[in-house]
Structure formats: structure tokens, C-alpha cells
Write a protein that holds these residues in place. Structure first.
Motif, PDB file in Angstrom:
ATOM      1  N   HIS A 154       0.558  -1.124  -0.120  1.00 30.33           N
ATOM      2  CA  HIS A 154       0.070   0.092   0.043  1.00 30.33           C
ATOM      3  C   HIS A 154       0.981   1.251   0.012  1.00 30.33           C
ATOM      4  O   HIS A 154       0.309   2.249  -0.375  1.00 30.33           O
ATOM      5  CB  HIS A 154      -0.985   0.110   1.135  1.00 30.33           C
ATOM      6  N   GLN A 155       2.079   1.212   0.379  1.00 31.42           N
ATOM      7  CA  GLN A 155       2.977   2.184   0.220  1.00 31.42           C
ATOM      8  C   GLN A 155       4.411   1.786   0.055  1.00 31.42           C
ATOM      9  O   GLN A 155       4.743   0.479   0.380  1.00 31.42           O
ATOM     10  CB  GLN A 155       3.292   2.804   1.850  1.00 31.42           C
ATOM     11  N   GLU A 156       5.253   2.605  -0.485  1.00 32.07           N
ATOM     12  CA  GLU A 156       6.471   2.433  -0.614  1.00 32.07           C
ATOM     13  C   GLU A 156       7.265   2.122   0.384  1.00 32.07           C
ATOM     14  O   GLU A 156       7.115   3.081   1.264  1.00 32.07           O
ATOM     15  CB  GLU A 156       7.131   3.635  -1.752  1.00 32.07           C
ATOM     16  N   ASP A 157       8.290   1.307   0.421  1.00 32.46           N
ATOM     17  CA  ASP A 157       8.944   1.128   1.834  1.00 32.46           C
ATOM     18  C   ASP A 157      10.385   0.451   1.524  1.00 32.46           C
ATOM     19  O   ASP A 157      10.341  -0.440   0.617  1.00 32.46           O
ATOM     20  CB  ASP A 157       8.084   0.424   2.593  1.00 32.46           C
ATOM     21  N   PRO A 158      11.384   0.800   2.130  1.00 31.09           N
ATOM     22  CA  PRO A 158      12.502   0.271   1.796  1.00 31.09           C
ATOM     23  C   PRO A 158      12.553  -1.286   2.398  1.00 31.09           C
ATOM     24  O   PRO A 158      13.454  -1.999   1.689  1.00 31.09           O
ATOM     25  CB  PRO A 158      13.676   0.975   2.862  1.00 31.09           C
ATOM     26  N   LEU A 159      11.618  -1.756   3.119  1.00 31.67           N
ATOM     27  CA  LEU A 159      11.551  -3.243   3.342  1.00 31.67           C
ATOM     28  C   LEU A 159      11.098  -4.052   2.051  1.00 31.67           C
ATOM     29  O   LEU A 159      11.622  -5.230   2.089  1.00 31.67           O
ATOM     30  CB  LEU A 159      10.437  -3.379   4.320  1.00 31.67           C
ATOM     31  N   PHE A 160      10.364  -3.424   1.097  1.00 28.74           N
ATOM     32  CA  PHE A 160       9.913  -4.066  -0.130  1.00 28.74           C
ATOM     33  C   PHE A 160      10.753  -3.831  -1.433  1.00 28.74           C
ATOM     34  O   PHE A 160      10.505  -4.229  -2.324  1.00 28.74           O
ATOM     35  CB  PHE A 160       8.496  -3.605  -0.364  1.00 28.74           C
ATOM     36  N   GLU A 161      11.873  -3.194  -0.924  1.00 32.09           N
ATOM     37  CA  GLU A 161      12.825  -2.760  -2.105  1.00 32.09           C
ATOM     38  C   GLU A 161      13.284  -4.183  -3.048  1.00 32.09           C
ATOM     39  O   GLU A 161      13.776  -4.820  -2.378  1.00 32.09           O
ATOM     40  CB  GLU A 161      14.119  -1.937  -1.807  1.00 32.09           C
ATOM     41  N   GLY A 162      13.106  -4.119  -4.197  1.00 32.54           N
ATOM     42  CA  GLY A 162      13.476  -5.230  -5.061  1.00 32.54           C
ATOM     43  C   GLY A 162      12.385  -6.330  -5.037  1.00 32.54           C
ATOM     44  O   GLY A 162      12.749  -7.241  -5.614  1.00 32.54           O
ATOM     45  N   ILE A 163      11.609  -6.170  -4.467  1.00 33.20           N
ATOM     46  CA  ILE A 163      10.124  -7.287  -4.500  1.00 33.20           C
ATOM     47  C   ILE A 163       9.335  -6.850  -5.262  1.00 33.20           C
ATOM     48  O   ILE A 163       8.755  -5.918  -5.273  1.00 33.20           O
ATOM     49  CB  ILE A 163       9.931  -7.525  -3.095  1.00 33.20           C
ATOM     50  N   ALA A 164       9.208  -7.904  -6.142  1.00 34.96           N
ATOM     51  CA  ALA A 164       8.291  -7.755  -7.022  1.00 34.96           C
ATOM     52  C   ALA A 164       6.538  -7.610  -6.684  1.00 34.96           C
ATOM     53  O   ALA A 164       6.330  -8.438  -5.555  1.00 34.96           O
ATOM     54  CB  ALA A 164       7.998  -8.805  -8.152  1.00 34.96           C
ATOM     55  N   LYS A 165       6.010  -7.158  -7.581  1.00 33.33           N
ATOM     56  CA  LYS A 165       4.537  -7.099  -7.251  1.00 33.33           C
ATOM     57  C   LYS A 165       3.779  -8.404  -6.950  1.00 33.33           C
ATOM     58  O   LYS A 165       2.860  -8.934  -6.321  1.00 33.33           O
ATOM     59  CB  LYS A 165       3.772  -6.444  -8.229  1.00 33.33           C
ATOM     60  N   GLU A 166       4.428  -9.569  -7.767  1.00 33.78           N
ATOM     61  CA  GLU A 166       3.845 -10.560  -7.887  1.00 33.78           C
ATOM     62  C   GLU A 166       4.952 -11.499  -6.862  1.00 33.78           C
ATOM     63  O   GLU A 166       5.437 -12.681  -7.320  1.00 33.78           O
ATOM     64  CB  GLU A 166       4.220 -11.284  -9.230  1.00 33.78           C
ATOM     65  N   ASN A 167       4.970 -11.102  -5.619  1.00 37.62           N
ATOM     66  CA  ASN A 167       5.682 -11.726  -4.465  1.00 37.62           C
ATOM     67  C   ASN A 167       4.967 -12.972  -4.165  1.00 37.62           C
ATOM     68  O   ASN A 167       3.729 -13.127  -4.119  1.00 37.62           O
ATOM     69  CB  ASN A 167       5.896 -10.688  -3.596  1.00 37.62           C
ATOM     70  N   TRP A 168       5.580 -13.741  -3.190  1.00 37.30           N
ATOM     71  CA  TRP A 168       5.124 -14.656  -2.385  1.00 37.30           C
ATOM     72  C   TRP A 168       5.579 -14.832  -1.222  1.00 37.30           C
ATOM     73  O   TRP A 168       6.883 -14.981  -1.158  1.00 37.30           O
ATOM     74  CB  TRP A 168       4.990 -16.257  -3.266  1.00 37.30           C
ATOM     75  N   PHE A 169       4.703 -14.990  -0.021  1.00 34.44           N
ATOM     76  CA  PHE A 169       5.384 -15.092   1.376  1.00 34.44           C
ATOM     77  C   PHE A 169       4.616 -16.223   1.846  1.00 34.44           C
ATOM     78  O   PHE A 169       3.264 -16.471   1.736  1.00 34.44           O
ATOM     79  CB  PHE A 169       5.178 -13.843   2.017  1.00 34.44           C
ATOM     80  N   TYR A 170       5.400 -16.899   2.900  1.00 34.61           N
ATOM     81  CA  TYR A 170       4.774 -17.811   3.567  1.00 34.61           C
ATOM     82  C   TYR A 170       4.046 -17.508   4.758  1.00 34.61           C
ATOM     83  O   TYR A 170       4.741 -16.932   5.681  1.00 34.61           O
ATOM     84  CB  TYR A 170       5.670 -19.123   3.799  1.00 34.61           C
ATOM     85  N   PHE A 171       2.831 -17.887   5.006  1.00 32.08           N
ATOM     86  CA  PHE A 171       1.994 -17.498   6.110  1.00 32.08           C
ATOM     87  C   PHE A 171       1.546 -18.689   6.888  1.00 32.08           C
ATOM     88  O   PHE A 171       1.056 -19.792   6.338  1.00 32.08           O
ATOM     89  CB  PHE A 171       0.890 -16.766   5.809  1.00 32.08           C
ATOM     90  N   VAL A 172       1.355 -18.633   8.419  1.00 29.94           N
ATOM     91  CA  VAL A 172       0.934 -19.470   9.103  1.00 29.94           C
ATOM     92  C   VAL A 172       0.377 -19.101  10.309  1.00 29.94           C
ATOM     93  O   VAL A 172       1.157 -18.693  11.233  1.00 29.94           O
ATOM     94  CB  VAL A 172       1.482 -20.898   9.427  1.00 29.94           C
ATOM     95  N   HIS A 173      -1.076 -18.654  10.315  1.00 29.44           N
ATOM     96  CA  HIS A 173      -1.643 -17.994  11.490  1.00 29.44           C
ATOM     97  C   HIS A 173      -3.044 -18.077  11.611  1.00 29.44           C
ATOM     98  O   HIS A 173      -3.833 -18.395  10.480  1.00 29.44           O
ATOM     99  CB  HIS A 173      -1.145 -16.560  11.541  1.00 29.44           C
ATOM    100  N   SER A 174      -3.979 -18.033  12.783  1.00 27.20           N
ATOM    101  CA  SER A 174      -5.382 -18.088  12.902  1.00 27.20           C
ATOM    102  C   SER A 174      -5.842 -16.763  13.203  1.00 27.20           C
ATOM    103  O   SER A 174      -7.046 -16.525  12.977  1.00 27.20           O
ATOM    104  CB  SER A 174      -5.702 -19.148  13.857  1.00 27.20           C
TER     105      SER A 174
END
Lengths: 252, 204
Positions: free
Chosen positions: B127-147
Motif C-alpha cells: 500500500h505504500q513504498e517502503d525500503p523493506l519491499f525494495e526489489g520485491i516484485a508485485k507478484e511476490n509470495w510469502f509464507y503465512f501460518v496464523h489463525s
């Protein structure tokens, strides 16, 4: 949205990957770390390692394997095979395993599921259920590598595992395992639609179509296979591209 | 040399996080007590399991107040999974329990018909530009596990969202504080890049 997962499974014996047909006739299929890296590169979503060694050395070998894997691959992996105590779960999790799969020991002592979930979180406890059709639209839970009929109804046991805190069910059809003729879609769909937790379909994944069917007809959240990947029939990527073509969301 | 401190409050497996930082070549240290926060330039608050247990442990091992002070002192902090949830005002897991309150908002259980836990790979919409997301594509994938999922009251803290039945907060930021609901240490290239980005952000 959440992608459906494709999970290669590696059976481990004395530190090597092996694969049998209907739990008999084991063949050597390679080094676990090498195969893990290969699947990691092919975009496997997770990996499952099931140890079938029955020696005293087993525990140490498994902990070493978990520890090496955790340093080399950065996707989640599950370790299972003869795990029967919270202490063993602790040792493997500390070594780096993300999830622990328990099978016969959970049938023998269902409290192990709750103890594991309480101490390590539900997400850590995968209850592996091996089932065989016993006729009349019923499936029973089998233990001891598919040799012992526990008499437990597969759906009832899956529901109990969920109630006791399992984070996921790894459902293997003994009738289909090794034959590569497709997953048992009927029992997979029955269990997956009655449970709130994710279900991994296992046993029978062979053709590209079978993986899509496992999700579309079997309603599985993830599909698991061994032989087709070990022997290079398909890469994980190929399976995922086919699933995507069938309208299933996968990570590519 | 920047030393990253990983807060060890006996909630989950910290080894995998350290393995990922080792792999990236960033020095890190497991912090067993708040005294060991001396000489640390960045902090990671990991976490697995239930919120209440995690909050209690954070207090019991003496990290609660020092974390609030570290935030005020502009130390870059990254909360992961339950570590992110702890940054919020309160959670409804096992009753109503207070978090650190650094991000105003609540942690609520998924209440839809989809499978819970939300387990597997999902995409994060920035939703915002951030140094944490630098170089990470819009078509990213991250692994979640939570309820349970986080919902900040103010949208300015919604750094990234993920969809599971509805949108929830997958990444948050307030000044020198970040939180991610997924596990970057288990999210292959995208996750390693995000950790590397955190290791590279300039301490204020």
C-alpha cells in the motif's frame, strides 16, 4: 489469495532417500539434502521427510538432517516417522524443523496431539493418517506402514485429531499409494470438507491431471507426491504449471 | 558492523531466523535477557504460538519495557508473526490480552468459512513504498501460518495487505518499527530479500 501447495515427500532410510511401491520393495532415490535443494529450486512449496529407519541411531540422524536442512533451504519442512514423544518433537523443532508429523503414536496415545499443539503451536503438529477402503463407503485408519487395521473410522479420527489441536492432516490412501493412478478423491473430499484445518492429499499422485483433480475434486489444500518427482517424471514446476492451466492458484 | 539482536523470549524457533541472517551474511545474536541489548543496533521480535503466552513470556523475561524504550530510542525493530501481533494494542486470542500498543489496532481470529490456520503462500499487496519491499516484485509470495490477523485502526499503518476471505494487515510500519505477519525466513527469495532489506535500513 492463498495458493494451493505442491509438496514433494522424501522417505528417508539410514540417511538416504528411498521409495517403495505399496510400502514394499524399496529403491534408493538419492541424497536428502541434494534432493531438497533441487525441489527448492523447482519452487516446491514445502518439503516432507518421513523417516522409516528402525534403529537406535535414527534419532540422532534425523536431528542432524533437520539441522542441515534448516541451514540450506528457506522454505518450511516437516519431519516425521516414528515420532512418539513431546521430547522428540522438541528436539526436532529446535534443530530447525517447522512441523512434525505424527502417525501411529497419535493413534496409540491421542494426547500426544494436544501436548504437541500446546507446547509448539497447532501449526507445528501435522497428523498423518494412512487409510484403506474397507468397503461399504468406509475407510479405516491403518498403522505400522499400512499393515495394521486400527478399526478407527478415517473421518472420525480426522475430526478427533482436529479437535485435539492438529494444525493440518496429511491423508495417505494406502490403496492408491505408489500406483500413480490418482489420489483417492472420495475420502480426501469427505475429510477436507468436514474439517476446518488444511488437508494434504497423498498417495497416488502420478499424471499431471491427478494433481489438479486432487485439488478440484478431492478439495485438498495441498498435494503431496514422491516417485514422480524423485525419478524425474515431472518437475514440481511442471505440475504447478499444469495446475495453473486448470485454473488453480499456485506459486510459480 | 551492525549487530542484529533476536529477542529470545522462549516463543518459537529462533534458529531458522538466525540461519537466514547467516546465509545473508548479517551478524546476529540471540538475546537471552534485556541486558544483552547493549551494543545491538537492530532488533527482531520473532514469535510462534499463542498471543497470551507470548505476551506473558515477553514480560517474564524482562523485554517488555526495554522494547518500548528501544522504539523511543529509534532502534529499528522488526516483529515477525506473533512478534508483529504483539506490537498491536490487543488480541482476542484466549480472552482479551494487551499487546505493546505501539500500533493502535486489534488482533482478531479469522471468522470466515475458509480453512484456518491460513497456511501457505500468499501475495502481499504494497500500500505504500517502503525500503523493506525494495526489489520485491508485485507478484511476490510469502509464507503465512496464523489463525489471528492484525487490523490497524489507522490506515497509515497498513503497509501491506494480503487477502484471505478479506484483506488483513500483512505488513505494518510506524517510524522505526516494522511488523510482518508472514515468515520471511521461510519465504525463499522474497523473504530473504525482505530480511536483507531490514538489515540494510539505516538506524536513525
Amino acid at each position: 489469495m492463498l495458493a494451493k501447495r505442491v509438496i514433494p515427500c522424501l522417505d528417508i532410510k539410514a540417511g538416504r532417500v528411498v521409495k517403495g511401491v505399496n510400502f514394499l520393495g524399496l529403491k534408493d532415490a538419492g541424497d536428502p539434502i541434494e534432493l531438497a535443494k533441487k525441489y527448492n529450486d523447482q519452487k516446491a512449496d514445502e518439503l516432507v521427510f518421513l523417516d522409516i529407519t528402525a534403529t537406535n541411531e535414527k534419532r540422532k540422524t534425523l536431528i542432524e538432517l533437520a539441522s542441515r536442512l534448516a541451514r540450506e533451504i528457506f522454505i518450511p519442512f516437516t519431519i516425521g516417522g516414528g515420532i512418539s514423544s513431546a521430547e522428540e518433537i522438541h528436539d526436532l523443532v529446535t534443530a530447525g524443523a517447522d512441523k512434525i508429523s505424527i502417525n501411529s503414536a497419535a493413534v496409540k496415545r491421542p494426547e500426544l496431539i494436544s501436548e504437541g499443539a500446546r507446547q509448539f503451536g497447532a501449526q507445528c503438529i501435522v497428523v498423518a493418517i494412512d487409510v484403506k477402503s474397507v468397503g461399504g463407503g468406509k475407510w479405516h485408519v491403518f498403522t505400522h506402514a499400512g499393515q495394521k487395521d486400527t478399526g478407527l473410522d478415517a473421518v472420525e479420527w480426522a475430526l478427533e485429531a482436529e479437535a485435539r489441536g492438529a494444525g493440518e492432516i496429511l491423508l495417505t490412501s494406502m490403496d492408491c499409494d505408489g500406483a500413480q493412478k490418482g489420489f483417492d478423491l472420495v475420502i480426501t473430499a469427505q475429510i477436507s470438507s468436514q474439517l476446518k484445518i488444511p488437508v494434504i492429499a497423498s498417495g497416488g499422485g502420478g499424471t499431471l491431471e491427478s494433481f489438479s483433480e486432487g485439488v478440484l475434486k478431492g478439495k485438498a489444500d495441498a498435494v503431496l507426491a514422491a516417485s514422480v518427482f524423485h525419478y524425474g517424471t515431472f518437475s514440481v514446476n511442471q505440475v504447478k504449471r499444469h495446475m495453473q492451466k486448470d485454473g488453480i492458484l499456485v506459486r510459480l | 558492523m551492525i549487530m542484529i539482536g533476536i529477542i529470545n523470549y522462549r516463543c518459537g524457533n529462533l534458529q531458522n531466523l538466525q540461519n537466514a541472517l547467516d546465509f545473508l551474511g548479517h551478524p546476529s545474536r540471540l538475546l537471552e535477557n534485556p541486558e544483552q541489548m547493549q551494543g545491538i543496533q537492530k532488533l527482531i521480535l520473532p514469535g510462534v504460538g499463542a498471543f497470551r503466552h507470548a505476551a506473558n513470556n515477553l514480560k517474564e523475561f524482562g523485554f517488555w519495557e526495554p522494547l518500548l524504550k528501544a522504539f523511543a530510542a529509534k532502534t529499528p525493530i522488526l516483529g515477525i508473526c506473533v512478534g508483529m501481533q504483539l506490537l498491536f494494542s490487543k488480541s482476542y486470542e484466549d480472552g482479551e490480552n494487551e499487546g505493546l500498543g505501539l500500533i493502535e489496532g486489534e488482533v482478531v481470529r479469522f471468522d470466515h468459512d475458509l480453512k484456518v490456520p491460513h497456511m501457505g503462500w500468499n501475495r502481499v499487496e504494497f500500500h505504500q513504498e517502503d525500503p523493506l519491499f525494495e526489489g520485491i516484485a508485485k507478484e511476490n509470495w510469502f509464507y503465512f501460518v496464523h489463525s489471528y490477523a492484525c487490523y490497524p485502526k489507522d490506515q497509515q499503518y497498513l503497509l501491506g495487505g494480503a487477502f484471505y476471505g478479506h484483506e488483513f494487515c500483512a505488513a505494518t510500519r510506524r517510524d522505526n518499527l516494522w511488523g510482518v505477519q508472514f515468515h520471511p525466513e521461510k519465504s525463499q527469495e522474497d523473504g530473504l530479500r525482505l530480511l536483507n532489506n531490514f538489515a540494510k535500513v539505516n538506524p536513525c
